[in-house]
Design a protein around this motif. Structure first.
Motif, PDB file in Angstrom:
ATOM      1  N   PHE A 233      -8.568  -2.602   6.175  1.00 30.69           N
ATOM      2  CA  PHE A 233      -9.253  -3.359   5.126  1.00 30.69           C
ATOM      3  C   PHE A 233     -10.570  -3.924   5.641  1.00 30.69           C
ATOM      4  CE2 PHE A 233     -10.152  -6.753   2.142  1.00 30.69           C
ATOM      5  CZ  PHE A 233      -9.806  -6.173   0.928  1.00 30.69           C
TER       6      PHE A 233
ATOM      7  N   GLY B   1      -6.029  -5.319  -1.231  1.00 38.15           N
ATOM      8  CA  GLY B   1      -5.436  -4.000  -1.405  1.00 38.15           C
ATOM      9  C   GLY B   1      -4.798  -3.772  -2.755  1.00 38.15           C
ATOM     10  N   ASN B   2      -4.784  -4.801  -3.610  1.00 38.86           N
ATOM     11  CA  ASN B   2      -4.162  -4.690  -4.929  1.00 38.86           C
ATOM     12  C   ASN B   2      -5.161  -4.208  -5.982  1.00 38.86           C
ATOM     13  OD1 ASN B   2      -1.845  -5.636  -3.798  1.00 38.86           O
ATOM     14  ND2 ASN B   2      -1.875  -7.631  -4.782  1.00 38.86           N
ATOM     15  N   THR B   3      -4.638  -3.569  -7.012  1.00 37.03           N
ATOM     16  CA  THR B   3      -5.440  -3.154  -8.163  1.00 37.03           C
ATOM     17  C   THR B   3      -4.713  -3.570  -9.428  1.00 37.03           C
ATOM     18  OG1 THR B   3      -6.284  -1.228  -6.959  1.00 37.03           O
ATOM     19  CG2 THR B   3      -6.517  -1.203  -9.351  1.00 37.03           C
TER      20      THR B   3
ATOM     21  N   SER C 121       0.835  -1.208   0.000  1.00 37.73           N
ATOM     22  CA  SER C 121       0.000   0.000   0.000  1.00 37.73           C
ATOM     23  C   SER C 121       0.866   1.254   0.000  1.00 37.73           C
ATOM     24  CB  SER C 121      -0.923  -0.013   1.221  1.00 37.73           C
ATOM     25  OG  SER C 121      -1.703   1.158   1.272  1.00 37.73           O
TER      26      SER C 121
ATOM     27  N   SER D  43      -9.779  -4.082  -3.782  1.00 40.85           N
ATOM     28  CA  SER D  43      -9.370  -2.880  -3.063  1.00 40.85           C
ATOM     29  C   SER D  43     -10.509  -1.871  -3.075  1.00 40.85           C
ATOM     30  CB  SER D  43      -8.135  -2.263  -3.732  1.00 40.85           C
ATOM     31  OG  SER D  43      -8.488  -1.756  -5.019  1.00 40.85           O
ATOM     32  N   GLN D  44     -10.211  -0.670  -2.585  1.00 34.81           N
ATOM     33  CA  GLN D  44     -11.160   0.441  -2.649  1.00 34.81           C
ATOM     34  C   GLN D  44     -11.638   0.669  -4.082  1.00 34.81           C
ATOM     35  OE1 GLN D  44     -12.255   2.797  -0.074  1.00 34.81           O
ATOM     36  NE2 GLN D  44     -13.651   3.399  -1.703  1.00 34.81           N
TER      37      GLN D  44
END
Length: 258
Positions: free
Chosen positions: A236, A210-212, A12, A175-176
């Motif tokens: 998370f 958390g990965n994109t 991150s 992720s977001q």
């Protein structure tokens, strides 16, 4: 803090700042230089970073290995996730399975229950073909040879005719930003799979959190349940709560601390 939590936090940080040093890891997480180096070695083994003198960078591009190569290295984490996911498939269920290796771990451990499986994965169909009580609907289309799935307009159109109880989906990143994957043609099919199911269940080991990746095919709000191998870090978990995503962890020995 568990190592898995630090690894997610390091990635991150890298996404925001592009690089990180051993000294920064020591300061941010209050760990020794030896611990920081072990974290970087672990991330390098997972091909999540490029190590530099005194620190690390994010790789410019992460290449997805062919499906059969990935099957050779299916982790114990994925097997645990697959076992837990398989326990959620009951008699009479109509279930969509996508093409990921984590979802295949679910197929491999699925009991010979009287249910219907809909899939565009020739591997999932092959694994399930030995189970006499399972009805298999294999979606036809163009074959992606390296990754062993069928795609195209015919797959999407056929999916629109089915209404399933559950869909099990794998990701390269969650992720977001939502759910992402490397191939657009695969993502378009997965988006349709999710639309045709009452319950959307995502299977993702801790390295995906958390990965994109390249192609976004769904929002977090489209997900009902996430199954992972370790309890995620508190930020998370709060993100999942924000989007009303339920959480199941396959590691029963892990406790839910920060």
């Amino acid at each position: 803090m568990y190592q898995e939590e630090r690894l997610i936090a390091i990635i991150s940080y890298l996404k925001q700042h592009k690089r990180i040093s051993v000294e920064q890891i020591c300061t941010l997480f209050d760990v020794s230089r030896d611990t920081a180096r072990r974290d970087l070695v672990k991330l390098e083994e997972e091909k999540s970073i490029v190590r530099t003198r005194g620190g690390a960078l994010l790789p410019s591009h992460v290449e997805l290995k062919p499906y059969l190569s990935r099957l050779e290295t299916v982790s114990e984490e994925k097997k645990k996730i697959g076992k837990l996911a398989a326990s959620l498939i009951y008699e009479g269920d109509r279930v969509i399975l996508d093409t990921s290796t984590t979802v295949q771990a679910c197929a491999e451990q699925l009991a010979n229950v009287n249910c219907t499986i809909i899939t565009n994965s020739i591997n999932q169909a092959d694994v399930l073909s030995s189970k006499s009580n399972i009805n298999i609907q294999l979606l036809g289309g163009t074959l992606e040879k390296d990754h062993r799935f069928l795609y195209g307009a015919s797959v999407v159109n056929k999916l629109s005719e089915y209404y399933a109880d559950k869909v099990f989906i794998g990701v390269i990143g969650i992720s977001q930003e939502g759910l992402t994957i490397a191939h657009e043609e695969d993502g378009v099919v997965m988006r349709k799979m999710m639309q045709q199911a009452k319950q959307v269940i995502v299977l993702a080991d801790h390295t995906k959190l958390g990965n994109t990746d390249f192609f976004k095919y769904a929002h977090l709000s489209d997900v009902d349940l996430l199954i992972t191998d370790k309890i995620p870090p508190k930020p998370f978990r709060e993100l999942l709560q924000q989007y009303d995503v339920e959480l199941l962890t396959a590691d029963e020995e892990q406790t839910g601390d920060d």
